[in-house]
Motif scaffolding. Structure first.
Motif, PDB file in Angstrom:
ATOM      1  N   ARG A 107       0.831  -1.207   0.000  1.00 44.25           N
ATOM      2  CA  ARG A 107       0.000   0.000   0.000  1.00 44.25           C
ATOM      3  C   ARG A 107       0.873   1.269   0.000  1.00 44.25           C
ATOM      4  O   ARG A 107       0.603   2.219  -0.745  1.00 44.25           O
ATOM      5  CB  ARG A 107      -0.917   0.003   1.230  1.00 44.25           C
ATOM      6  CG  ARG A 107      -1.886  -1.177   1.292  1.00 44.25           C
ATOM      7  CD  ARG A 107      -3.113  -0.972   0.436  1.00 44.25           C
ATOM      8  NE  ARG A 107      -4.034  -2.090   0.538  1.00 44.25           N
ATOM      9  CZ  ARG A 107      -5.005  -2.185   1.450  1.00 44.25           C
ATOM     10  NH1 ARG A 107      -5.174  -1.242   2.363  1.00 44.25           N
ATOM     11  NH2 ARG A 107      -5.820  -3.221   1.457  1.00 44.25           N
ATOM     12  N   VAL A 108       1.898   1.285   0.850  1.00 45.26           N
ATOM     13  CA  VAL A 108       2.783   2.453   0.924  1.00 45.26           C
ATOM     14  C   VAL A 108       3.500   2.667  -0.409  1.00 45.26           C
ATOM     15  O   VAL A 108       3.683   3.799  -0.858  1.00 45.26           O
ATOM     16  CB  VAL A 108       3.808   2.287   2.073  1.00 45.26           C
ATOM     17  CG1 VAL A 108       4.883   3.367   2.021  1.00 45.26           C
ATOM     18  CG2 VAL A 108       3.097   2.325   3.425  1.00 45.26           C
ATOM     19  N   ILE A 327      11.427  -0.079  -7.297  1.00 43.90           N
ATOM     20  CA  ILE A 327      12.038   1.074  -6.608  1.00 43.90           C
ATOM     21  C   ILE A 327      11.128   1.577  -5.485  1.00 43.90           C
ATOM     22  O   ILE A 327      11.609   2.006  -4.428  1.00 43.90           O
ATOM     23  CB  ILE A 327      12.367   2.214  -7.612  1.00 43.90           C
ATOM     24  CG1 ILE A 327      13.253   3.276  -6.963  1.00 43.90           C
ATOM     25  CG2 ILE A 327      11.106   2.818  -8.199  1.00 43.90           C
ATOM     26  CD1 ILE A 327      14.639   2.818  -6.622  1.00 43.90           C
ATOM     27  N   SER A 328       9.827   1.483  -5.673  1.00 42.69           N
ATOM     28  CA  SER A 328       8.906   1.961  -4.624  1.00 42.69           C
ATOM     29  C   SER A 328       8.890   1.014  -3.431  1.00 42.69           C
ATOM     30  O   SER A 328       8.798   1.457  -2.276  1.00 42.69           O
ATOM     31  CB  SER A 328       7.495   2.150  -5.192  1.00 42.69           C
ATOM     32  OG  SER A 328       7.008   0.958  -5.757  1.00 42.69           O
ATOM     33  N   TYR A 350      -3.332   3.617   5.228  1.00 37.94           N
ATOM     34  CA  TYR A 350      -3.038   2.481   4.356  1.00 37.94           C
ATOM     35  C   TYR A 350      -3.751   1.190   4.738  1.00 37.94           C
ATOM     36  O   TYR A 350      -3.864   0.287   3.914  1.00 37.94           O
ATOM     37  CB  TYR A 350      -1.520   2.234   4.346  1.00 37.94           C
ATOM     38  CG  TYR A 350      -0.761   3.467   3.915  1.00 37.94           C
ATOM     39  CD1 TYR A 350      -0.791   3.896   2.598  1.00 37.94           C
ATOM     40  CD2 TYR A 350      -0.056   4.240   4.842  1.00 37.94           C
ATOM     41  CE1 TYR A 350      -0.129   5.046   2.202  1.00 37.94           C
ATOM     42  CE2 TYR A 350       0.611   5.390   4.453  1.00 37.94           C
ATOM     43  CZ  TYR A 350       0.569   5.784   3.138  1.00 37.94           C
ATOM     44  OH  TYR A 350       1.213   6.937   2.748  1.00 37.94           O
ATOM     45  N   LEU A 351      -4.227   1.093   5.963  1.00 39.64           N
ATOM     46  CA  LEU A 351      -4.883  -0.132   6.414  1.00 39.64           C
ATOM     47  C   LEU A 351      -6.245   0.200   7.010  1.00 39.64           C
ATOM     48  O   LEU A 351      -6.392   1.189   7.720  1.00 39.64           O
ATOM     49  CB  LEU A 351      -4.027  -0.844   7.470  1.00 39.64           C
ATOM     50  CG  LEU A 351      -2.624  -1.286   7.035  1.00 39.64           C
ATOM     51  CD1 LEU A 351      -1.846  -1.809   8.237  1.00 39.64           C
ATOM     52  CD2 LEU A 351      -2.686  -2.336   5.938  1.00 39.64           C
ATOM     53  N   GLU A 352      -7.235  -0.649   6.710  1.00 42.14           N
ATOM     54  CA  GLU A 352      -8.590  -0.409   7.199  1.00 42.14           C
ATOM     55  C   GLU A 352      -8.879  -1.175   8.481  1.00 42.14           C
ATOM     56  O   GLU A 352      -9.657  -0.727   9.324  1.00 42.14           O
ATOM     57  CB  GLU A 352      -9.621  -0.824   6.140  1.00 42.14           C
ATOM     58  CG  GLU A 352      -9.517  -0.071   4.826  1.00 42.14           C
ATOM     59  CD  GLU A 352      -8.469  -0.645   3.897  1.00 42.14           C
ATOM     60  OE1 GLU A 352      -8.189  -1.861   3.995  1.00 42.14           O
ATOM     61  OE2 GLU A 352      -7.908   0.114   3.090  1.00 42.14           O
ATOM     62  N   ASN A 353      -8.257  -2.343   8.625  1.00 42.23           N
ATOM     63  CA  ASN A 353      -8.565  -3.222   9.741  1.00 42.23           C
ATOM     64  C   ASN A 353      -7.939  -2.682  11.028  1.00 42.23           C
ATOM     65  O   ASN A 353      -6.716  -2.630  11.181  1.00 42.23           O
ATOM     66  CB  ASN A 353      -8.030  -4.631   9.439  1.00 42.23           C
ATOM     67  CG  ASN A 353      -8.470  -5.662  10.465  1.00 42.23           C
ATOM     68  OD1 ASN A 353      -8.282  -5.465  11.655  1.00 42.23           O
ATOM     69  ND2 ASN A 353      -9.052  -6.760   9.994  1.00 42.23           N
ATOM     70  N   LYS A 354      -8.790  -2.280  11.975  1.00 45.02           N
ATOM     71  CA  LYS A 354      -8.307  -1.665  13.220  1.00 45.02           C
ATOM     72  C   LYS A 354      -7.503  -2.630  14.080  1.00 45.02           C
ATOM     73  O   LYS A 354      -6.535  -2.241  14.739  1.00 45.02           O
ATOM     74  CB  LYS A 354      -9.490  -1.093  14.009  1.00 45.02           C
ATOM     75  CG  LYS A 354     -10.136   0.105  13.338  1.00 45.02           C
ATOM     76  CD  LYS A 354     -11.256   0.682  14.181  1.00 45.02           C
ATOM     77  CE  LYS A 354     -11.882   1.910  13.506  1.00 45.02           C
ATOM     78  NZ  LYS A 354     -13.002   2.468  14.308  1.00 45.02           N
ATOM     79  N   ASP A 355      -7.911  -3.908  14.074  1.00 42.08           N
ATOM     80  CA  ASP A 355      -7.169  -4.907  14.852  1.00 42.08           C
ATOM     81  C   ASP A 355      -5.749  -5.070  14.312  1.00 42.08           C
ATOM     82  O   ASP A 355      -4.791  -5.222  15.086  1.00 42.08           O
ATOM     83  CB  ASP A 355      -7.893  -6.257  14.825  1.00 42.08           C
ATOM     84  CG  ASP A 355      -9.186  -6.244  15.627  1.00 42.08           C
ATOM     85  OD1 ASP A 355      -9.309  -5.375  16.514  1.00 42.08           O
ATOM     86  OD2 ASP A 355     -10.061  -7.084  15.358  1.00 42.08           O
ATOM     87  N   GLU A 356      -5.597  -5.043  12.996  1.00 40.78           N
ATOM     88  CA  GLU A 356      -4.268  -5.174  12.393  1.00 40.78           C
ATOM     89  C   GLU A 356      -3.398  -3.963  12.719  1.00 40.78           C
ATOM     90  O   GLU A 356      -2.191  -4.097  12.967  1.00 40.78           O
ATOM     91  CB  GLU A 356      -4.396  -5.349  10.882  1.00 40.78           C
ATOM     92  CG  GLU A 356      -4.995  -6.685  10.478  1.00 40.78           C
ATOM     93  CD  GLU A 356      -5.071  -6.884   8.980  1.00 40.78           C
ATOM     94  OE1 GLU A 356      -5.322  -8.016   8.552  1.00 40.78           O
ATOM     95  OE2 GLU A 356      -4.879  -5.891   8.226  1.00 40.78           O
TER      96      GLU A 356
END
Length: 500
Positions: A107-108, A327-328, A350-356
């Motif tokens: 994602r980043v 490169i990214s 970048y992440l939706e899951n709060k537990d993660e």
């Protein structure tokens, strides 16, 4: 090893008598320094034979051509004679984090603005990071999207003694080494305990299976399939002198024997001389079509002694071949990005899951940029509690102890922007334990600390995630008085996990 090490060379044979082993089985768990000396020598001798027969080897730096010609100047890789204990709960935690970090890197990597902005100050004072960012900028200008993304990652952790927390040291997104040799040490320790475990009070089943090499090969093979050109080969980008070549050749062998895929090895300089980029983006090197580019070089300024190597890196990035890493992905693994991701509310981008997100934050150590004056003052006052890290991979780059204070004061006095080349990290203090190192055919008793690396494999083709797995592990153990921890750099030994 330190002057405190007890070193001994091994005799060719050590016949055992029943009386030699008395008292050994009653030893407390993992009290390795109390092992009967006769038994210790027998185990060490057997371990050296096993490592020689199974390819647990590196090139010997004292032998000319050992890093360029296979089979010349072989010596066993440094390893511990017996596995290191590790709490099962923290082991499970580390394994569960791997797919989350895989997803985060991906994602980043797609947020070019974040990468450029976060590293903008670093770019002004760090020539190496600047050149990498220039290549990334060119890809953004060309609007080049990597449709197929492959990541072979390794997230490294230590157990902090005071907080009893598993804390991340760093996340490696380029040249994550020892999937091959690390797995061999696991097999070695299982073999030793299958023969001597009853005497030692140890159970080989408590050592987790480690299939990192096969899982890395499988991810590379699946990427090759996604590229969909049966004539194309996988290219390993390597250093001209590489004493750790056998760890890499194990992957090549797995690709050939398990997946019937050919791989080639090329240096950046050779790629510059031999590569051809066709108008449709196809990459050919020495007349062979390249489907996947797997970097085992290119992570240090030493890999770019001239413009030739930088031309090769840019040419590969422009191609349609699958880069591992792109490169990214490479930039997403820098220390500065690690520090930025630890800031409040950044992971939520970048992440939706709060537990993660909670799981990731739980393993973050303290991370700061050098524009935070209060932290700088504290680090000057108590330098032993911090580590200064530049944007480098490969070991031997970090700054510890009084050198932290001296470097910070020097940067303050200079009043320049050179502080942007570094981050500050909380120093982690793991519990030391007794272990036995095997190096150059001799065993050394010492007290040590360990660092656990969890491998992760990730493959995405456009919107479809094909692979996202925890993929084996690497345990590295070093004497407790050592700051640095790289095996290839000569600071640590390969180890395995004994779950407690």
């Amino acid at each position: 090893m330190s002057q405190q090490s007890a070193s001994s060379s091994l005799p060719p044979t050590l016949p055992l008598r029943r009386g030699d082993l008395e008292g050994t089985a009653a030893l407390p768990l993992l009290e390795y320094h109390a092992i009967n000396q006769q038994l210790l020598h027998k185990i060490a001798y057997d371990a050296l034979v096993w490592s020689s027969l199974h390819g647990l080897v590196t090139g010997d730096k004292s032998v000319e051509r050992s890093g360029s010609v296979p089979g010349v100047g072989l010596v066993h890789a440094p390893f511990t004679l017996l596995p290191a204990s590790f709490p099962q709960s923290h082991w499970k935690q580390a394994c569960e984090l791997a797919p989350i970090f895989n997803e985060l890197v991906d994602r980043v990597s797609q947020d070019g603005e974040f990468l450029q902005e976060s590293l903008s100050r670093t770019k002004k004072v760090d020539e190496f990071t600047s050149r990498l960012l220039d290549i990334h900028s060119k890809m953004l200008e060309l609007n080049k999207k990597e449709e197929i993304c492959l990541g072979l990652h390794r997230s490294d952790y230590m157990l902090d003694e005071q907080s009893k927390s598993l804390l991340q040291i760093e996340l490696n997104t380029i040249s994550s080494s020892f999937a091959g040799l690390g797995g061999l040490v696991t097999e070695l320790h299982k073999n030793i305990l299958s023969h001597y475990g009853e005497l030692l009070g140890l159970n080989s089943e408590r050592i987790p299976t480690n299939t990192a090499c096969n899982q890395f090969a499988e991810a590379l093979a699946k990427a090759w399939c996604e590229y969909n050109d049966s004539r194309a080969v996988i290219m390993f980008v390597v250093q001209a002198e590489e004493r750790n070549m056998y760890d890499q050749h194990m992957l090549s062998l797995a690709l050939r024997e398990r997946h019937h895929i050919t791989s080639v090895r090329k240096t950046l300089a050779q790629i510059d001389q031999e590569a051809e980029l066709l108008p449709d983006g196809k990459l050919y090197v020495d007349g062979q079509a390249i489907s996947v580019i797997y970097f085992r070089a290119g992570y240090t300024p030493l890999d770019y002694p001239s413009e030739s190597e930088w031309r090769a890196r840019l040419l590969m990035e422009k191609s349609s071949a699958i880069k591992c890493p792109s490169i990214s992905y490479h930039l997403a693994g820098t220390k500065k990005i690690q520090q930025e991701l630890a800031k409040p509310n950044v992971l939520e981008r970048y992440l939706e899951n709060k537990d993660e997100i909670v799981k990731l934050r739980k393993c973050f150590a303290g991370l700061w940029s050098l524009d935070e004056s209060d932290i700088i003052e504290r680090a000057i006052e108590r330098p032993e509690l911090f580590v200064m890290k530049p944007q480098r991979e490969g070991g031997g780059n970090n700054i510890y102890g009084d050198a932290v204070r001296e470097t910070l004061q020097k940067l303050q006095k200079a009043g320049s922007q050179e502080d942007a080349a570094y981050i500050l990290m909380q120093r982690i203090f793991p519990t030391s334990f007794a272990t036995i190192f095997m190096r150059s055919g001799s065993c050394h008793k010492n007290h040590a600390i360990s660092e656990l690396g969890i491998f992760g494999t990730y493959l995405r083709n456009r919107d479809k995630v094909i692979v996202n797995e925890q993929s084996g592990y690497l345990m590295r153990t070093k004497i407790s008085s050592s700051d640095e921890g790289g095996v290839a750099a000569g600071f640590a030994a390969l180890d395995s996990v004994y779950l407690t």
